[in-house]
Design a protein around this motif. Structure first.
Motif, PDB file in Angstrom:
ATOM      1  N   UNK A  82     -49.349 -45.877-136.878  1.00  0.00           N
ATOM      2  CA  UNK A  82     -50.121 -45.200-135.843  1.00  0.00           C
ATOM      3  C   UNK A  82     -50.462 -46.082-134.660  1.00  0.00           C
ATOM      4  N   UNK A  83     -51.689 -45.921-134.145  1.00  0.00           N
ATOM      5  CA  UNK A  83     -52.121 -46.619-132.925  1.00  0.00           C
ATOM      6  C   UNK A  83     -52.061 -48.124-133.084  1.00  0.00           C
ATOM      7  N   UNK A  84     -52.460 -48.634-134.243  1.00  0.00           N
ATOM      8  CA  UNK A  84     -52.430 -50.079-134.484  1.00  0.00           C
ATOM      9  C   UNK A  84     -51.018 -50.621-134.332  1.00  0.00           C
ATOM     10  N   UNK A  85     -50.061 -49.852-134.806  1.00  0.00           N
ATOM     11  CA  UNK A  85     -48.663 -50.284-134.721  1.00  0.00           C
ATOM     12  C   UNK A  85     -48.234 -50.427-133.270  1.00  0.00           C
ATOM     13  N   UNK A  86     -48.606 -49.475-132.423  1.00  0.00           N
ATOM     14  CA  UNK A  86     -48.174 -49.498-131.027  1.00  0.00           C
ATOM     15  C   UNK A  86     -48.673 -50.744-130.318  1.00  0.00           C
ATOM     16  N   UNK A  87     -49.888 -51.188-130.633  1.00  0.00           N
ATOM     17  CA  UNK A  87     -50.425 -52.387-129.997  1.00  0.00           C
ATOM     18  C   UNK A  87     -49.632 -53.626-130.416  1.00  0.00           C
ATOM     19  N   UNK A  88     -49.339 -53.740-131.699  1.00  0.00           N
ATOM     20  CA  UNK A  88     -48.606 -54.907-132.192  1.00  0.00           C
ATOM     21  C   UNK A  88     -47.152 -54.884-131.763  1.00  0.00           C
ATOM     22  N   UNK A  89     -46.590 -53.692-131.660  1.00  0.00           N
ATOM     23  CA  UNK A  89     -45.165 -53.586-131.332  1.00  0.00           C
ATOM     24  C   UNK A  89     -44.853 -54.088-129.925  1.00  0.00           C
ATOM     25  N   UNK A  90     -45.827 -54.037-129.031  1.00  0.00           N
ATOM     26  CA  UNK A  90     -45.589 -54.542-127.669  1.00  0.00           C
ATOM     27  C   UNK A  90     -45.196 -56.008-127.701  1.00  0.00           C
ATOM     28  N   UNK A  91     -45.944 -56.807-128.478  1.00  0.00           N
ATOM     29  CA  UNK A  91     -45.622 -58.226-128.605  1.00  0.00           C
ATOM     30  C   UNK A  91     -44.299 -58.454-129.313  1.00  0.00           C
ATOM     31  N   UNK A  92     -44.029 -57.653-130.323  1.00  0.00           N
ATOM     32  CA  UNK A  92     -42.783 -57.796-131.080  1.00  0.00           C
ATOM     33  C   UNK A  92     -41.580 -57.484-130.202  1.00  0.00           C
ATOM     34  N   UNK A  93     -41.689 -56.460-129.382  1.00  0.00           N
ATOM     35  CA  UNK A  93     -40.572 -56.126-128.487  1.00  0.00           C
ATOM     36  C   UNK A  93     -40.310 -57.278-127.510  1.00  0.00           C
ATOM     37  N   UNK A 103     -30.038 -65.823-127.384  1.00  0.00           N
ATOM     38  CA  UNK A 103     -28.979 -65.640-128.383  1.00  0.00           C
ATOM     39  C   UNK A 103     -29.369 -66.228-129.745  1.00  0.00           C
ATOM     40  N   UNK A 104     -30.665 -66.231-130.046  1.00  0.00           N
ATOM     41  CA  UNK A 104     -31.137 -66.641-131.371  1.00  0.00           C
ATOM     42  C   UNK A 104     -31.241 -65.368-132.208  1.00  0.00           C
ATOM     43  N   UNK A 105     -30.084 -64.963-132.728  1.00  0.00           N
ATOM     44  CA  UNK A 105     -29.971 -63.658-133.373  1.00  0.00           C
ATOM     45  C   UNK A 105     -30.817 -63.538-134.632  1.00  0.00           C
ATOM     46  N   UNK A 106     -30.957 -64.643-135.372  1.00  0.00           N
ATOM     47  CA  UNK A 106     -31.767 -64.585-136.595  1.00  0.00           C
ATOM     48  C   UNK A 106     -33.226 -64.263-136.261  1.00  0.00           C
ATOM     49  N   UNK A 107     -33.740 -64.858-135.179  1.00  0.00           N
ATOM     50  CA  UNK A 107     -35.117 -64.579-134.762  1.00  0.00           C
ATOM     51  C   UNK A 107     -35.256 -63.125-134.318  1.00  0.00           C
ATOM     52  N   UNK A 108     -34.276 -62.651-133.568  1.00  0.00           N
ATOM     53  CA  UNK A 108     -34.315 -61.252-133.118  1.00  0.00           C
ATOM     54  C   UNK A 108     -34.264 -60.300-134.307  1.00  0.00           C
ATOM     55  N   UNK A 109     -33.422 -60.631-135.288  1.00  0.00           N
ATOM     56  CA  UNK A 109     -33.284 -59.826-136.505  1.00  0.00           C
ATOM     57  C   UNK A 109     -34.624 -59.724-137.234  1.00  0.00           C
ATOM     58  N   UNK A 110     -35.270 -60.870-137.446  1.00  0.00           N
ATOM     59  CA  UNK A 110     -36.539 -60.886-138.165  1.00  0.00           C
ATOM     60  C   UNK A 110     -37.619 -60.121-137.404  1.00  0.00           C
ATOM     61  N   UNK A 111     -37.648 -60.278-136.074  1.00  0.00           N
ATOM     62  CA  UNK A 111     -38.649 -59.560-135.280  1.00  0.00           C
ATOM     63  C   UNK A 111     -38.451 -58.046-135.390  1.00  0.00           C
ATOM     64  N   UNK A 112     -37.188 -57.614-135.386  1.00  0.00           N
ATOM     65  CA  UNK A 112     -36.912 -56.178-135.565  1.00  0.00           C
ATOM     66  C   UNK A 112     -37.462 -55.683-136.900  1.00  0.00           C
ATOM     67  N   UNK A 113     -37.199 -56.438-137.955  1.00  0.00           N
ATOM     68  CA  UNK A 113     -37.663 -56.022-139.281  1.00  0.00           C
ATOM     69  C   UNK A 113     -39.187 -56.034-139.371  1.00  0.00           C
ATOM     70  N   UNK A 114     -39.827 -56.988-138.710  1.00  0.00           N
ATOM     71  CA  UNK A 114     -41.291 -57.021-138.705  1.00  0.00           C
ATOM     72  C   UNK A 114     -41.842 -55.786-137.984  1.00  0.00           C
ATOM     73  N   UNK A 115     -41.168 -55.389-136.905  1.00  0.00           N
ATOM     74  CA  UNK A 115     -41.585 -54.187-136.194  1.00  0.00           C
ATOM     75  C   UNK A 115     -41.406 -52.939-137.035  1.00  0.00           C
ATOM     76  N   UNK A 116     -40.301 -52.881-137.764  1.00  0.00           N
ATOM     77  CA  UNK A 116     -40.032 -51.712-138.604  1.00  0.00           C
ATOM     78  C   UNK A 116     -40.974 -51.654-139.807  1.00  0.00           C
ATOM     79  N   UNK A 117     -41.591 -52.769-140.172  1.00  0.00           N
ATOM     80  CA  UNK A 117     -42.626 -52.738-141.207  1.00  0.00           C
ATOM     81  C   UNK A 117     -43.821 -51.920-140.724  1.00  0.00           C
TER      82      UNK A 117
END
Length: 472
Positions: A82-93, A103-117
Motif C-alpha cells: 500500500x501507501x508505505x510501499x509507494x514511499x519506499x519504492x521511490x528510493x528503490x527506483x 551497468x552493475x546488473x547484480x545491484x539492479x537485480x537485487x533492487x528490483x527484487x527488494x521492490x517486488x517484496x
C-alpha cells in the motif's frame, strides 16, 4: 548461448558463477522456505527464497517461488504493502536507475527484487527485472518477469514487444509470433507487428534448414591431409565471433547484422552496434526498420553520455561540466523530437508515440504542436488521464484558461491517488489555481481541499485556501 551472452555483459562478475558454497547456502534457504510455505508463514518464506535468489540468481525456480510467496503474503490484494510501499519504492527506483547506468546488473537485480517484496504486482518493477535479467543472460528469468508484467497489463505494447524480443532470443519463434499476433489484433494498422510475424516464421524455417545442413556436414569424414588451422574459439563459445563469421559467410543476409547489432546493444556497446547496423542498412536497401533500430541506439548513446555528464557536473563547482551536461540534454531532446516526428508519420495510429512527442513539445514550450497531439492521445484509455492533464497545462501556459479548466475537470473523475499520487495532487492544484483566476472561489476551495486531504504541505495550497476563506 546464454552463458556466452552473460559473460560478455558481466565483466566477469563472480555472482554469475555459482560456487559450491553458494549452491549449498541457496539449497538450505530453499528448504527453509519450503518449510515456511507448509506452515503458511509467507513472511519467512519470502525472506528465505529471496536469500536463495541472492546466492543463485540464475535459478528460475527460486524466482517463481519467491514471487508466489510475495503474492500470498499480501493475500493476492494486487497492491502489495500500500501507501508505505509507494514511499519506499521511490528510493528503490532511483537505485535501479543508477545501477543500470553503471551497468552493475547484480545491484539492479537485487533492487528490483527488494521492490517486488513491497509490491509484487508493480508492473514497472517486473519490466525492469526482465530487462536486467536479460542483460545478465538469464533469459528464462527475463521471460518469467516480462510474462508476469504482461499479465498485469495485457494491452501494454512496450511490455509485449520486450517479451517478444526475449522469446525470439530464446529461439521460441512460435511463442514470439503469438505476441506479435496479439498486438496486431489490438491494432490492425501496426505495421511492425505484421512484419515481425513474417520475419519470425522466415527465421524459424531458415534455422531449421541451417541446422539440418550443419548436421549433415558434421557427419562427413574429416580431411586428415588438410593443413592445421589456427586455433580459434569453438562455435557457440563466442556469440560475437559466430555472428561476425556468419556475416563474412553470407554478407547479403540482413539477419546476421541485426543479431550482431542487438548483441552489441545488450552489451551496451552502442558505437559498435551503430556501426554494424549501418552496414546492415546498406544491405537492406535503406530499410526504415533498420534505420529505426539505429535511431533507437543513437538515443541510448546520447542518454548514457548525458548521465555521465551529469555525474561529472555534480562533483563540484565545475561550470564547464554543467554547460556540457546542459548542451547534451538539449541535443537529446532535439533528437527525440526528430525521431518521434518520423515515427508518428510512419505509425499514425500509434497514440502512445503521439503522447511522447507532445510531451517533448511541452518541454520546448511549443504549445501549438503539443495540443493537437495530446487531444488525439486522449482517445487511448491507458493515456487518457495523463493526456488530459498535460492538455490542460498546455492550454494554461498558452493563456487559454477556460479550455485548460475543462481538461482538468475531464481528468478529475478518473484520478486515483493510490495509483499516481503526484498526478492526483497536481491536477487538483492547477484546477484550483485556474478556478481562482477565473473568479470561482467555491470551486477553487473544493479543489484545494482535495489536495490538502492528501498532502497538507503541498506547494502553497494551504496559504491559498486560507486566503480564499479569509476573504483575501
Amino acid at each position: 548461448m546464454t552463458t556466452a551472452v552473460a559473460t560478455a555483459m558481466s565483466d566477469e562478475q563472480p555472482e554469475f558463477r555459482n560456487s559450491e558454497d553458494n549452491i549449498k547456502r541457496a539449497t538450505l534457504c530453499y528448504k527453509r522456505g519450503v518449510e515456511a510455505v507448509e506452515k503458511l508463514n509467507w513472511d519467512l518464506a519470502g525472506e528465505m527464497f529471496l536469500n536463495a535468489v541472492k546466492f543463485c540468481p540464475d535459478k528460475l525456480n527460486f524466482r517463481q517461488l519467491l514471487r508466489n510467496s510475495q503474492c500470498k503474503r499480501y493475500k493476492d490484494n494486487k497492491t502489495g504493502a500500500g501507501t508505505l510501499a509507494k514511499m519506499k519504492l521511490t528510493g528503490i527506483r532511483g537505485r535501479i536507475k543508477k545501477a543500470k547506468v553503471a551497468q552493475t546488473w547484480a545491484e539492479a537485480d537485487l533492487a528490483c527484487e527488494e521492490g517486488l517484496m513491497l509490491n509484487p504486482w508493480d508492473v514497472a518493477l517486473n519490466v525492469e527485472l526482465g530487462e536486467v535479467a536479460r542483460a545478465r543472460g538469464f533469459l528464462d528469468i527475463a521471460k518469467f518477469s516480462l510474462n508476469f508484467a504482461r499479465g498485469l497489463d495485457l494491452k501494454n505494447r512496450d511490455i509485449n514487444v520486450r517479451l517478444a524480443e526475449v522469446l525470439k532470443e530464446k529461439g521460441e519463434y512460435d511463442e514470439a509470433t503469438k505476441i506479435w499476433q496479439h498486438l496486431y489484433n489490438l491494432d490492425p494498422t501496426d505495421a511492425q507487428a505484421r512484419s515481425e510475424m513474417t520475419r519470425l516464421q522466415s527465421q524459424k524455417v531458415a534455422e531449421k534448414v541451417e541446422g539440418a545442413t550443419t548436421s549433415r556436414e558434421a557427419m562427413k569424414e574429416p580431411n586428415v591431409f588438410a593443413k592445421p588451422q589456427r586455433e580459434a574459439a569453438a562455435p557457440g563459445q563466442s556469440i560475437e565471433l559466430d555472428l561476425k563469421h556468419a556475416i563474412r559467410k553470407e554478407p547479403t543476409r540482413l539477419e546476421h547484422y541485426l543479431k550482431l547489432g542487438e548483441f552489441y546493444k545488450r552489451a551496451n556497446k552502442f558505437e559498435e552496434a551503430i556501426e554494424v547496423l549501418n552496414q546492415g542498412l546498406a544491405v537492406s536497401g535503406n530499410s526504415p526498420d533498420v534505420r529505426e533500430k539505429i535511431e533507437d541506439i543513437d538515443l541510448l548513446l546520447l542518454e548514457r553520455n548525458l548521465e555521465n555528464a551529469k555525474v561529472e557536473a555534480s562533483k563540484g563547482e565545475n561550470e564547464q561540466a554543467r554547460l556540457h551536461a546542459r548542451s547534451l540534454a538539449e541535443e537529446l531532446l532535439k533528437r527525440e523530437i526528430e525521431v518521434l516526428q518520423r515515427r508518428t508519420e510512419r505509425y499514425p495510429a500509434d497514440l502512445g508515440r503521439k503522447y511522447e512527442l507532445a510531451s517533448r513539445y511541452m518541454r520546448v514550450q511549443n504549445w501549438a504542436q503539443a495540443i493537437p497531439l495530446f487531444q488525439k492521445a486522449t482517445q487511448d484509455p491507458r493515456l487518457k488521464v495523463k493526456a488530459l492533464f498535460n492538455l490542460g497545462k498546455s492550454f494554461m501556459y498558452d493563456k487559454k484558461l477556460s479550455l485548460a479548466r475543462g481538461q482538468f475537470e475531464r481528468a478529475i473523475p478518473d484520478l486515483n491517488f493510490d495509483f499516481d499520487p503526484e498526478l492526483f495532487k497536481e491536477c487538483y492544484y492547477w484546477a484550483g489555481r485556474i478556478a481562482e483566476e477565473l473568479k470561482d472561489p467555491a470551486k477553487a476551495e473544493e479543489y484545494y481541499g482535495r489536495v490538502l486531504e492528501r498532502d497538507y504541505d503541498y506547494k502553497d495550497t494551504k496559504d491559498r485556501l486560507e486566503g480564499l476563506q479569509g476573504g483575501g
